[in-house]
Design a protein around this motif. Structure first.
Motif, mmCIF file in Angstrom:
data_model
loop_
_atom_site.group_PDB
_atom_site.id
_atom_site.type_symbol
_atom_site.label_atom_id
_atom_site.label_comp_id
_atom_site.label_asym_id
_atom_site.label_seq_id
_atom_site.Cartn_x
_atom_site.Cartn_y
_atom_site.Cartn_z
ATOM 1 N N ALA A 139 3.294 -1.138 4.998
ATOM 2 C CA ALA A 139 4.530 -0.794 3.181
ATOM 3 C C ALA A 139 5.093 0.453 3.635
ATOM 4 O O ALA A 139 4.823 1.222 4.023
ATOM 5 C CB ALA A 139 3.892 -1.377 2.191
ATOM 6 N N LEU A 140 2.946 1.334 3.654
ATOM 7 C CA LEU A 140 3.187 2.440 4.011
ATOM 8 C C LEU A 140 3.599 3.316 4.966
ATOM 9 O O LEU A 140 4.494 4.899 5.145
ATOM 10 C CB LEU A 140 1.916 3.030 4.166
ATOM 11 N N MET A 141 3.754 2.598 6.454
ATOM 12 C CA MET A 141 4.224 3.108 7.641
ATOM 13 C C MET A 141 5.697 3.157 7.925
ATOM 14 O O MET A 141 6.565 3.284 8.063
ATOM 15 C CB MET A 141 3.812 2.353 8.601
ATOM 16 N N SER A 142 6.558 2.094 7.086
ATOM 17 C CA SER A 142 7.749 2.269 6.332
ATOM 18 C C SER A 142 8.113 2.744 5.687
ATOM 19 O O SER A 142 9.058 3.604 5.569
ATOM 20 C CB SER A 142 8.327 0.072 6.510
ATOM 21 N N LEU A 143 7.469 3.327 4.836
ATOM 22 C CA LEU A 143 8.560 4.616 3.790
ATOM 23 C C LEU A 143 8.168 5.459 4.709
ATOM 24 O O LEU A 143 8.974 6.245 4.350
ATOM 25 C CB LEU A 143 7.090 4.451 2.161
ATOM 26 N N PRO A 146 3.780 0.961 -4.850
ATOM 27 C CA PRO A 146 2.725 1.078 -4.576
ATOM 28 C C PRO A 146 2.075 1.082 -2.900
ATOM 29 O O PRO A 146 0.807 0.358 -2.463
ATOM 30 C CB PRO A 146 2.640 -0.737 -4.806
ATOM 31 N N ALA A 147 3.375 1.921 -2.012
ATOM 32 C CA ALA A 147 2.591 1.651 -0.385
ATOM 33 C C ALA A 147 1.433 2.745 -0.454
ATOM 34 O O ALA A 147 1.320 3.124 0.706
ATOM 35 C CB ALA A 147 3.917 1.858 0.593
ATOM 36 N N LEU A 148 1.739 4.289 -1.458
ATOM 37 C CA LEU A 148 1.021 4.745 -1.245
ATOM 38 C C LEU A 148 -1.082 4.006 -1.550
ATOM 39 O O LEU A 148 -1.956 5.014 -2.302
ATOM 40 C CB LEU A 148 1.060 6.584 -2.455
ATOM 41 N N ASP A 149 -0.987 2.882 -2.461
ATOM 42 C CA ASP A 149 -2.276 2.553 -2.850
ATOM 43 C C ASP A 149 -3.370 2.997 -1.595
ATOM 44 O O ASP A 149 -4.604 2.905 -2.546
ATOM 45 C CB ASP A 149 -2.120 1.409 -3.545
ATOM 46 N N LEU A 150 -3.177 3.047 -0.475
ATOM 47 C CA LEU A 150 -3.812 2.943 0.386
ATOM 48 C C LEU A 150 -4.569 4.352 0.737
ATOM 49 O O LEU A 150 -5.641 4.297 0.746
ATOM 50 C CB LEU A 150 -3.578 2.891 2.293
#
Length: 489
Positions: free
Chosen positions: A97-101, A6-10
Protein backbone atom coordinates in the motif's frame (compact mmCIF):
# COMPACT_ATOMS: atom_id res chain seq x y z
CA UNK A 1 -0.59 20.08 5.98
CA UNK A 2 -0.91 16.55 4.61
CA UNK A 3 -3.81 14.23 5.34
CA UNK A 4 -3.19 10.99 7.20
CA UNK A 5 -3.51 7.82 5.17
CA UNK A 6 -3.31 4.25 6.55
CA UNK A 7 -0.52 3.47 4.06
CA UNK A 8 1.77 5.68 6.16
CA UNK A 9 1.24 3.61 9.31
CA UNK A 10 4.48 1.69 8.63
CA UNK A 11 6.36 4.91 9.39
CA UNK A 12 6.53 6.53 12.80
CA UNK A 13 6.47 10.35 12.62
CA UNK A 14 10.21 10.60 13.38
CA UNK A 15 10.94 7.91 10.77
CA UNK A 16 10.40 10.40 7.94
CA UNK A 17 13.84 11.79 8.46
CA UNK A 18 17.53 10.98 8.18
CA UNK A 19 18.86 7.79 9.77
CA UNK A 20 22.41 8.13 11.09
CA UNK A 21 23.97 5.66 13.52
CA UNK A 22 20.60 4.23 14.53
CA UNK A 23 19.05 7.65 15.30
CA UNK A 24 16.31 9.32 13.27
CA UNK A 25 16.88 13.04 12.98
CA UNK A 26 15.89 16.16 11.10
CA UNK A 27 18.18 17.99 8.72
CA UNK A 28 20.28 20.63 10.45
CA UNK A 29 18.79 23.17 8.07
CA UNK A 30 15.27 22.10 8.99
CA UNK A 31 14.55 21.59 5.29
CA UNK A 32 12.04 18.98 4.22
CA UNK A 33 10.81 17.95 0.79
CA UNK A 34 7.42 16.81 -0.41
CA UNK A 35 6.61 13.28 -1.54
CA UNK A 36 4.00 13.48 -4.30
CA UNK A 37 1.21 11.05 -5.15
CA UNK A 38 1.57 10.59 -8.93
CA UNK A 39 -2.10 9.64 -9.24
CA UNK A 40 -3.30 13.18 -8.51
CA UNK A 41 -0.26 15.35 -7.77
CA UNK A 42 -1.16 15.78 -4.10
CA UNK A 43 1.36 15.83 -1.25
CA UNK A 44 1.54 12.54 0.65
CA UNK A 45 3.93 13.73 3.38
CA UNK A 46 7.26 15.47 3.79
CA UNK A 47 10.70 13.98 4.49
CA UNK A 48 13.87 15.52 5.93
CA UNK A 49 16.17 16.83 3.19
CA UNK A 50 19.75 15.75 3.95
CA UNK A 51 22.75 17.87 2.99
CA UNK A 52 26.22 16.75 1.91
CA UNK A 53 27.40 17.39 5.45
CA UNK A 54 24.83 15.03 6.89
CA UNK A 55 25.76 12.44 4.30
CA UNK A 56 29.34 12.57 5.59
CA UNK A 57 28.00 12.12 9.13
CA UNK A 58 26.17 9.03 7.86
CA UNK A 59 29.46 7.76 6.44
CA UNK A 60 31.11 8.49 9.80
CA UNK A 61 28.56 6.16 11.40
CA UNK A 62 29.11 3.47 8.77
CA UNK A 63 32.88 3.65 9.21
CA UNK A 64 32.57 3.43 12.98
CA UNK A 65 30.33 0.35 12.72
CA UNK A 66 32.40 -1.42 10.03
CA UNK A 67 35.00 -3.06 12.26
CA UNK A 68 32.60 -4.75 14.68
CA UNK A 69 30.07 -5.59 11.96
CA UNK A 70 32.67 -7.30 9.77
CA UNK A 71 33.54 -9.53 12.74
CA UNK A 72 29.97 -10.48 13.47
CA UNK A 73 29.58 -14.22 12.80
CA UNK A 74 28.06 -14.96 9.40
CA UNK A 75 25.26 -16.92 10.98
CA UNK A 76 24.20 -13.87 13.00
CA UNK A 77 24.24 -11.69 9.90
CA UNK A 78 22.16 -14.28 8.08
CA UNK A 79 19.65 -14.55 10.91
CA UNK A 80 19.09 -10.78 10.85
CA UNK A 81 18.30 -11.00 7.15
CA UNK A 82 16.03 -13.98 7.71
CA UNK A 83 14.15 -12.17 10.47
CA UNK A 84 13.74 -9.09 8.29
CA UNK A 85 12.44 -11.32 5.49
CA UNK A 86 9.80 -12.72 7.81
CA UNK A 87 8.82 -9.30 9.19
CA UNK A 88 8.36 -7.74 5.76
CA UNK A 89 6.48 -10.83 4.52
CA UNK A 90 4.09 -10.51 7.45
CA UNK A 91 3.54 -6.84 6.54
CA UNK A 92 3.43 -7.35 2.79
CA UNK A 93 0.05 -5.64 2.41
CA UNK A 94 1.22 -2.56 4.31
CA UNK A 95 4.42 -2.30 2.28
CA UNK A 96 2.44 -2.75 -0.95
CA UNK A 97 0.00 0.00 0.00
CA UNK A 98 2.83 2.39 0.86
CA UNK A 99 4.70 1.61 -2.35
CA UNK A 100 1.56 2.04 -4.46
CA UNK A 101 0.89 5.38 -2.83
CA UNK A 102 4.29 6.94 -3.44
CA UNK A 103 5.16 5.30 -6.77
CA UNK A 104 1.82 4.73 -8.46
CA UNK A 105 1.89 1.03 -9.33
CA UNK A 106 -1.18 -1.02 -8.52
CA UNK A 107 -1.38 -2.64 -5.11
CA UNK A 108 -1.38 -6.08 -6.76
CA UNK A 109 1.82 -5.28 -8.61
CA UNK A 110 3.33 -3.76 -5.47
CA UNK A 111 2.63 -7.02 -3.64
CA UNK A 112 4.55 -8.76 -6.40
CA UNK A 113 7.49 -6.44 -5.84
CA UNK A 114 7.41 -7.11 -2.10
CA UNK A 115 7.52 -10.86 -2.73
CA UNK A 116 10.33 -10.49 -5.26
CA UNK A 117 12.30 -7.85 -3.40
CA UNK A 118 12.30 -9.44 0.02
CA UNK A 119 13.44 -12.74 -1.49
CA UNK A 120 16.90 -11.15 -1.77
CA UNK A 121 17.01 -11.10 2.03
CA UNK A 122 16.13 -14.78 2.24
CA UNK A 123 18.65 -15.69 -0.49
CA UNK A 124 21.51 -13.77 1.11
CA UNK A 125 20.57 -14.98 4.58
CA UNK A 126 21.56 -18.38 3.21
CA UNK A 127 24.64 -17.11 1.34
CA UNK A 128 26.10 -15.35 4.40
CA UNK A 129 27.39 -18.67 5.75
CA UNK A 130 28.79 -19.79 2.37
CA UNK A 131 31.52 -17.18 1.96
CA UNK A 132 34.69 -19.18 1.53
CA UNK A 133 38.21 -19.14 0.12
CA UNK A 134 40.53 -21.97 -0.83
CA UNK A 135 43.66 -23.79 0.29
CA UNK A 136 46.10 -25.48 -2.07
CA UNK A 137 49.67 -26.61 -2.47
CA UNK A 138 51.83 -24.35 -4.62
CA UNK A 139 52.44 -26.02 -8.00
CA UNK A 140 56.20 -26.05 -7.38
CA UNK A 141 55.81 -27.24 -3.79
CA UNK A 142 57.50 -25.57 -0.85
CA UNK A 143 54.51 -23.48 0.25
CA UNK A 144 50.76 -23.48 0.66
CA UNK A 145 48.43 -20.93 -0.90
CA UNK A 146 45.51 -19.67 1.17
CA UNK A 147 42.86 -17.25 -0.03
CA UNK A 148 40.17 -15.69 2.10
CA UNK A 149 37.32 -13.24 1.49
CA UNK A 150 36.84 -10.02 3.43
CA UNK A 151 34.10 -7.40 3.23
CA UNK A 152 34.85 -4.49 0.92
CA UNK A 153 33.92 -1.96 3.60
CA UNK A 154 31.57 1.02 3.74
CA UNK A 155 29.32 1.29 0.67
CA UNK A 156 27.14 3.92 -0.97
CA UNK A 157 23.89 2.73 -2.53
CA UNK A 158 21.90 5.01 -4.84
CA UNK A 159 18.51 3.50 -5.59
CA UNK A 160 15.85 4.51 -8.16
CA UNK A 161 12.17 5.37 -7.83
CA UNK A 162 10.66 2.62 -9.99
CA UNK A 163 11.19 -0.32 -7.60
CA UNK A 164 11.44 1.32 -4.15
CA UNK A 165 11.85 -1.95 -2.25
CA UNK A 166 13.54 -4.41 -4.62
CA UNK A 167 16.29 -2.08 -5.84
CA UNK A 168 17.26 -1.58 -2.22
CA UNK A 169 17.03 -5.15 -0.96
CA UNK A 170 19.21 -6.56 -3.73
CA UNK A 171 22.00 -4.21 -2.64
CA UNK A 172 21.41 -4.22 1.12
CA UNK A 173 20.97 -8.01 1.33
CA UNK A 174 24.40 -9.04 0.00
CA UNK A 175 26.11 -6.16 1.78
CA UNK A 176 24.75 -7.30 5.13
CA UNK A 177 25.62 -10.91 4.35
CA UNK A 178 29.19 -9.96 3.41
CA UNK A 179 29.73 -7.79 6.49
CA UNK A 180 29.65 -4.34 4.89
CA UNK A 181 28.13 -1.17 6.32
CA UNK A 182 26.33 1.28 4.06
CA UNK A 183 24.82 4.67 3.34
CA UNK A 184 21.67 4.53 1.19
CA UNK A 185 20.36 7.47 -0.82
CA UNK A 186 16.84 6.57 -2.01
CA UNK A 187 15.21 8.42 -4.89
CA UNK A 188 13.55 11.60 -3.66
CA UNK A 189 10.32 10.63 -5.45
CA UNK A 190 9.94 7.41 -3.45
CA UNK A 191 11.85 7.50 -0.13
CA UNK A 192 9.08 6.15 2.11
CA UNK A 193 9.43 2.45 1.33
CA UNK A 194 13.17 2.56 2.07
CA UNK A 195 12.58 4.39 5.34
CA UNK A 196 10.03 1.73 6.34
CA UNK A 197 12.51 -1.03 5.41
CA UNK A 198 15.15 0.57 7.61
CA UNK A 199 12.75 0.39 10.54
CA UNK A 200 12.16 -3.30 9.93
CA UNK A 201 15.90 -4.04 9.76
CA UNK A 202 16.41 -2.30 13.09
CA UNK A 203 13.59 -4.38 14.55
CA UNK A 204 15.28 -7.49 13.14
CA UNK A 205 18.42 -6.68 15.15
CA UNK A 206 20.66 -4.86 12.66
CA UNK A 207 23.19 -2.91 14.77
CA UNK A 208 23.21 0.87 14.73
CA UNK A 209 25.33 2.38 12.00
CA UNK A 210 25.30 -0.62 9.66
CA UNK A 211 22.51 0.95 7.59
CA UNK A 212 22.23 4.72 7.27
CA UNK A 213 19.64 6.52 5.14
CA UNK A 214 20.02 10.00 3.64
CA UNK A 215 16.92 11.10 1.73
CA UNK A 216 17.73 14.24 -0.22
CA UNK A 217 16.83 16.45 -3.17
CA UNK A 218 20.54 17.18 -3.67
CA UNK A 219 21.50 13.79 -5.11
CA UNK A 220 24.53 15.13 -6.99
CA UNK A 221 25.95 17.01 -4.01
CA UNK A 222 25.44 14.15 -1.58
CA UNK A 223 26.91 11.51 -3.90
CA UNK A 224 29.88 13.66 -4.87
CA UNK A 225 30.76 14.41 -1.24
CA UNK A 226 30.59 10.76 -0.24
CA UNK A 227 32.58 9.52 -3.23
CA UNK A 228 35.33 12.05 -2.59
CA UNK A 229 35.87 10.57 0.89
CA UNK A 230 38.61 7.92 0.87
CA UNK A 231 36.85 5.95 3.62
CA UNK A 232 34.13 4.90 1.19
CA UNK A 233 35.11 1.71 -0.63
CA UNK A 234 32.23 0.86 -2.95
CA UNK A 235 29.34 2.47 -4.81
CA UNK A 236 26.37 0.65 -6.32
CA UNK A 237 23.98 2.63 -8.50
CA UNK A 238 20.77 1.78 -10.33
CA UNK A 239 19.53 4.45 -12.70
CA UNK A 240 20.18 6.20 -15.96
CA UNK A 241 23.30 5.62 -18.04
CA UNK A 242 24.06 9.35 -18.07
CA UNK A 243 24.22 9.64 -14.29
CA UNK A 244 26.01 6.30 -14.09
CA UNK A 245 28.82 7.62 -16.29
CA UNK A 246 29.22 10.63 -13.99
CA UNK A 247 29.46 8.38 -10.94
CA UNK A 248 31.99 6.10 -12.62
CA UNK A 249 34.19 9.10 -13.40
CA UNK A 250 33.91 10.30 -9.80
CA UNK A 251 34.70 6.83 -8.48
CA UNK A 252 38.04 6.79 -10.29
CA UNK A 253 39.57 9.34 -7.93
CA UNK A 254 39.30 6.94 -4.95
CA UNK A 255 39.48 3.77 -7.09
CA UNK A 256 36.17 2.58 -5.67
CA UNK A 257 34.64 -0.80 -6.37
CA UNK A 258 31.71 0.00 -8.64
CA UNK A 259 28.48 -1.77 -9.61
CA UNK A 260 26.32 -0.06 -12.23
CA UNK A 261 22.85 -1.20 -13.34
CA UNK A 262 21.94 1.37 -15.96
CA UNK A 263 19.56 1.92 -18.87
CA UNK A 264 18.11 -0.66 -21.21
CA UNK A 265 16.59 -1.01 -24.66
CA UNK A 266 15.31 -4.57 -24.52
CA UNK A 267 14.32 -6.24 -27.79
CA UNK A 268 11.41 -8.70 -27.83
CA UNK A 269 11.81 -11.04 -30.81
CA UNK A 270 8.90 -13.07 -32.16
CA UNK A 271 9.88 -15.57 -34.86
CA UNK A 272 7.68 -17.15 -37.51
CA UNK A 273 7.53 -20.47 -35.61
CA UNK A 274 6.56 -18.89 -32.28
CA UNK A 275 3.42 -19.70 -30.35
CA UNK A 276 1.82 -16.28 -30.91
CA UNK A 277 -0.58 -16.55 -27.97
CA UNK A 278 2.29 -17.41 -25.65
CA UNK A 279 4.31 -14.55 -27.12
CA UNK A 280 1.46 -12.14 -26.37
CA UNK A 281 1.31 -13.44 -22.79
CA UNK A 282 5.05 -12.90 -22.49
CA UNK A 283 4.80 -9.46 -24.06
CA UNK A 284 2.25 -8.39 -21.46
CA UNK A 285 4.69 -9.39 -18.74
CA UNK A 286 7.77 -7.91 -20.37
CA UNK A 287 6.09 -4.66 -21.40
CA UNK A 288 3.51 -3.89 -18.73
CA UNK A 289 5.42 -4.72 -15.57
CA UNK A 290 5.53 -1.49 -13.59
CA UNK A 291 3.64 0.38 -16.38
CA UNK A 292 6.69 -0.15 -18.56
CA UNK A 293 8.82 1.84 -16.11
CA UNK A 294 11.47 -0.84 -15.78
CA UNK A 295 14.96 -1.12 -17.22
CA UNK A 296 14.12 -4.71 -18.19
CA UNK A 297 10.89 -3.72 -19.96
CA UNK A 298 10.54 -4.84 -23.58
CA UNK A 299 11.30 -1.65 -25.48
CA UNK A 300 11.28 -2.83 -29.11
CA UNK A 301 9.09 -5.57 -30.54
CA UNK A 302 10.81 -7.19 -33.51
CA UNK A 303 8.22 -9.51 -35.09
CA UNK A 304 8.53 -11.70 -38.15
CA UNK A 305 6.50 -10.25 -41.01
CA UNK A 306 4.39 -13.41 -41.33
CA UNK A 307 2.96 -13.13 -37.79
CA UNK A 308 3.18 -9.37 -37.18
CA UNK A 309 -0.48 -8.56 -37.92
CA UNK A 310 -1.75 -11.40 -35.72
CA UNK A 311 0.61 -10.49 -32.89
CA UNK A 312 -0.30 -6.78 -33.07
CA UNK A 313 -4.05 -7.49 -33.11
CA UNK A 314 -3.90 -9.82 -30.11
CA UNK A 315 -1.53 -7.62 -28.14
CA UNK A 316 -3.65 -4.56 -28.93
CA UNK A 317 -6.79 -6.28 -27.61
CA UNK A 318 -5.02 -7.27 -24.38
CA UNK A 319 -3.42 -3.88 -23.77
CA UNK A 320 -6.48 -1.92 -24.88
CA UNK A 321 -8.63 -3.80 -22.35
CA UNK A 322 -6.50 -2.72 -19.39
CA UNK A 323 -8.05 -0.26 -16.94
CA UNK A 324 -6.00 2.85 -16.16
CA UNK A 325 -6.38 4.58 -12.81
CA UNK A 326 -5.15 5.14 -9.29
CA UNK A 327 -3.05 2.19 -8.17
CA UNK A 328 -4.94 1.79 -4.88
CA UNK A 329 -8.35 1.52 -6.56
CA UNK A 330 -10.05 -1.83 -7.10
CA UNK A 331 -10.11 -3.08 -10.68
CA UNK A 332 -7.23 -0.92 -11.89
CA UNK A 333 -4.59 -2.63 -14.04
CA UNK A 334 -2.29 0.30 -14.89
CA UNK A 335 -1.29 3.10 -12.55
CA UNK A 336 0.20 6.52 -13.33
CA UNK A 337 3.71 7.25 -14.54
CA UNK A 338 6.02 8.81 -11.99
CA UNK A 339 5.66 12.48 -13.00
CA UNK A 340 4.61 14.93 -15.71
CA UNK A 341 8.02 14.83 -17.36
CA UNK A 342 7.62 11.08 -17.89
CA UNK A 343 4.25 11.59 -19.59
CA UNK A 344 5.71 14.27 -21.85
CA UNK A 345 8.63 12.04 -22.84
CA UNK A 346 6.43 9.05 -23.71
CA UNK A 347 3.96 11.27 -25.58
CA UNK A 348 6.72 12.75 -27.71
CA UNK A 349 8.13 9.34 -28.67
CA UNK A 350 4.68 8.12 -29.73
CA UNK A 351 3.96 11.29 -31.68
CA UNK A 352 7.28 11.01 -33.52
CA UNK A 353 6.68 7.33 -34.34
CA UNK A 354 3.25 8.12 -35.79
CA UNK A 355 4.82 10.93 -37.82
CA UNK A 356 7.36 8.38 -39.08
CA UNK A 357 4.54 6.19 -40.40
CA UNK A 358 3.52 3.93 -37.48
CA UNK A 359 -0.11 2.84 -37.14
CA UNK A 360 -1.88 3.13 -33.77
CA UNK A 361 -3.49 -0.17 -32.76
CA UNK A 362 -4.63 1.10 -29.35
CA UNK A 363 -3.96 4.05 -27.07
CA UNK A 364 -1.67 6.75 -28.33
CA UNK A 365 -2.79 9.85 -26.46
CA UNK A 366 -2.41 10.95 -22.84
CA UNK A 367 -5.66 11.82 -21.02
CA UNK A 368 -6.25 15.13 -19.32
CA UNK A 369 -5.20 15.37 -15.66
CA UNK A 370 -5.13 15.23 -12.78
CA UNK A 371 -2.37 12.69 -12.36
CA UNK A 372 0.38 11.49 -14.65
CA UNK A 373 -1.32 8.84 -16.76
CA UNK A 374 -0.60 7.37 -20.18
CA UNK A 375 -2.75 4.64 -21.76
CA UNK A 376 -1.35 1.26 -22.85
CA UNK A 377 -0.38 1.77 -26.49
CA UNK A 378 0.50 -0.56 -29.38
CA UNK A 379 2.06 0.77 -32.58
CA UNK A 380 2.43 -1.31 -35.75
CA UNK A 381 4.78 -0.83 -38.69
CA UNK A 382 7.19 1.35 -36.75
CA UNK A 383 10.18 2.16 -38.98
CA UNK A 384 13.41 0.65 -37.67
CA UNK A 385 15.05 4.09 -37.62
CA UNK A 386 12.29 5.73 -35.55
CA UNK A 387 13.48 7.33 -32.29
CA UNK A 388 11.15 5.12 -30.25
CA UNK A 389 13.33 2.15 -31.24
CA UNK A 390 16.49 3.88 -30.06
CA UNK A 391 15.44 5.48 -26.79
CA UNK A 392 14.27 3.88 -23.56
CA UNK A 393 10.51 4.48 -23.50
CA UNK A 394 9.86 3.91 -19.77
CA UNK A 395 6.13 3.76 -20.35
CA UNK A 396 3.31 1.41 -21.49
CA UNK A 397 4.05 1.59 -25.22
CA UNK A 398 4.80 -1.39 -27.50
CA UNK A 399 6.28 -0.38 -30.88
CA UNK A 400 6.27 -3.23 -33.41
CA UNK A 401 8.81 -3.41 -36.25
CA UNK A 402 8.88 -6.33 -38.69
CA UNK A 403 11.80 -8.46 -39.91
CA UNK A 404 12.26 -11.20 -42.49
CA UNK A 405 15.31 -13.25 -41.41
CA UNK A 406 16.93 -14.37 -38.18
CA UNK A 407 20.14 -12.57 -39.13
CA UNK A 408 18.22 -9.33 -39.62
CA UNK A 409 16.44 -9.73 -36.28
CA UNK A 410 19.66 -10.34 -34.34
CA UNK A 411 21.41 -7.45 -36.07
CA UNK A 412 18.59 -5.07 -35.19
CA UNK A 413 18.36 -6.40 -31.64
CA UNK A 414 22.07 -5.73 -31.12
CA UNK A 415 21.96 -2.31 -32.83
CA UNK A 416 21.91 -0.33 -29.59
CA UNK A 417 24.39 0.95 -27.05
CA UNK A 418 22.51 -0.94 -24.35
CA UNK A 419 22.73 -4.57 -23.35
CA UNK A 420 20.66 -5.38 -20.27
CA UNK A 421 17.81 -7.79 -21.07
CA UNK A 422 16.35 -9.36 -24.19
CA UNK A 423 13.49 -11.71 -25.01
CA UNK A 424 12.79 -14.16 -27.82
CA UNK A 425 9.92 -16.48 -28.74
CA UNK A 426 10.69 -19.49 -30.94
CA UNK A 427 10.09 -23.25 -30.89
CA UNK A 428 13.37 -24.00 -32.64
CA UNK A 429 15.91 -25.41 -30.17
CA UNK A 430 18.88 -24.76 -32.41
CA UNK A 431 17.78 -21.17 -32.86
CA UNK A 432 17.44 -20.82 -29.09
CA UNK A 433 21.09 -21.75 -28.67
CA UNK A 434 22.14 -19.40 -31.46
CA UNK A 435 20.22 -16.53 -29.89
CA UNK A 436 21.70 -17.13 -26.45
CA UNK A 437 25.15 -16.91 -27.99
CA UNK A 438 24.56 -14.04 -30.41
CA UNK A 439 22.42 -11.57 -28.48
CA UNK A 440 24.69 -8.98 -26.79
CA UNK A 441 22.79 -8.82 -23.51
CA UNK A 442 23.49 -9.72 -19.91
CA UNK A 443 20.14 -11.52 -19.70
CA UNK A 444 18.19 -13.47 -22.32
CA UNK A 445 14.63 -14.71 -21.78
CA UNK A 446 13.59 -17.55 -24.09
CA UNK A 447 9.81 -18.05 -24.35
CA UNK A 448 9.29 -16.01 -21.20
CA UNK A 449 8.61 -12.37 -20.50
CA UNK A 450 10.22 -12.39 -17.07
CA UNK A 451 13.96 -12.74 -16.44
CA UNK A 452 14.46 -11.31 -12.95
CA UNK A 453 15.07 -13.84 -10.18
CA UNK A 454 16.92 -13.36 -6.87
CA UNK A 455 18.81 -16.61 -7.45
CA UNK A 456 20.11 -15.41 -10.84
CA UNK A 457 22.76 -12.79 -11.68
CA UNK A 458 21.06 -9.55 -12.76
CA UNK A 459 23.05 -7.11 -14.88
CA UNK A 460 24.04 -5.99 -18.33
CA UNK A 461 26.83 -5.18 -20.74
CA UNK A 462 27.84 -2.14 -22.80
CA UNK A 463 26.02 1.05 -21.72
CA UNK A 464 23.75 -0.97 -19.43
CA UNK A 465 26.59 -1.15 -16.92
CA UNK A 466 28.65 -3.80 -15.18
CA UNK A 467 28.58 -5.93 -12.07
CA UNK A 468 25.86 -8.36 -11.06
CA UNK A 469 23.15 -8.35 -8.40
CA UNK A 470 21.51 -11.53 -7.17
CA UNK A 471 22.60 -15.14 -7.43
CA UNK A 472 25.92 -16.51 -6.26
CA UNK A 473 27.63 -13.72 -8.16
CA UNK A 474 25.91 -10.90 -6.24
CA UNK A 475 27.77 -11.31 -2.96
CA UNK A 476 31.15 -11.27 -4.71
CA UNK A 477 30.56 -7.58 -5.44
CA UNK A 478 30.96 -6.96 -1.69
CA UNK A 479 34.03 -9.10 -1.02
CA UNK A 480 37.76 -8.57 -1.48
CA UNK A 481 40.21 -11.46 -1.84
CA UNK A 482 43.31 -11.75 0.36
CA UNK A 483 46.02 -14.24 -0.60
CA UNK A 484 48.31 -15.66 2.07
CA UNK A 485 51.54 -17.59 1.28
CA UNK A 486 52.27 -20.16 3.99
CA UNK A 487 55.59 -22.00 4.28
CA UNK A 488 55.20 -25.75 4.05
CA UNK A 489 57.43 -26.54 6.95
Amino acid sequence: MTAHTPALDLLAPDQRGILIGGTWREADSGDRFEVIDPADGSVITTVADASAGEAIEALDAAVEAQHSWSRTPPRERGEILRTAFELVTARADEFAALMSLEMGKTVAEARGEVAYGIEFFRWYAEEAVRIHGRYMQAPAGGSRLLTLKKPVGPCLFVTPWNFPLAMGTRKIGPAIAAGCTMVVKPAHQTPLTMLALAGVLAEAGLPDGVLNIVPTTDAAGVSEALMADDRLRKVSFTGSTGIGKVLVRQSAEQLLRVSMELGGNAPFLVFEDADVDAAVDGAMLAKMRNMGEACTAANRFLVHRSVAAEFAEKLGKRMGALTVGRGQDTGVDVGPLIDEKAVESVSQLVTDAIHDGATVVCGGQAPDGPGFFYPPTVLLDVPAESAINAEEIFGPVAPITTFDTEEEAVARANDTEYGLSSYAYTRDLARTIRLAESLDYGMVGINTGLVSNPAAPFGGVKASGFGREGGFEGIEEYLETTYVNLPAG
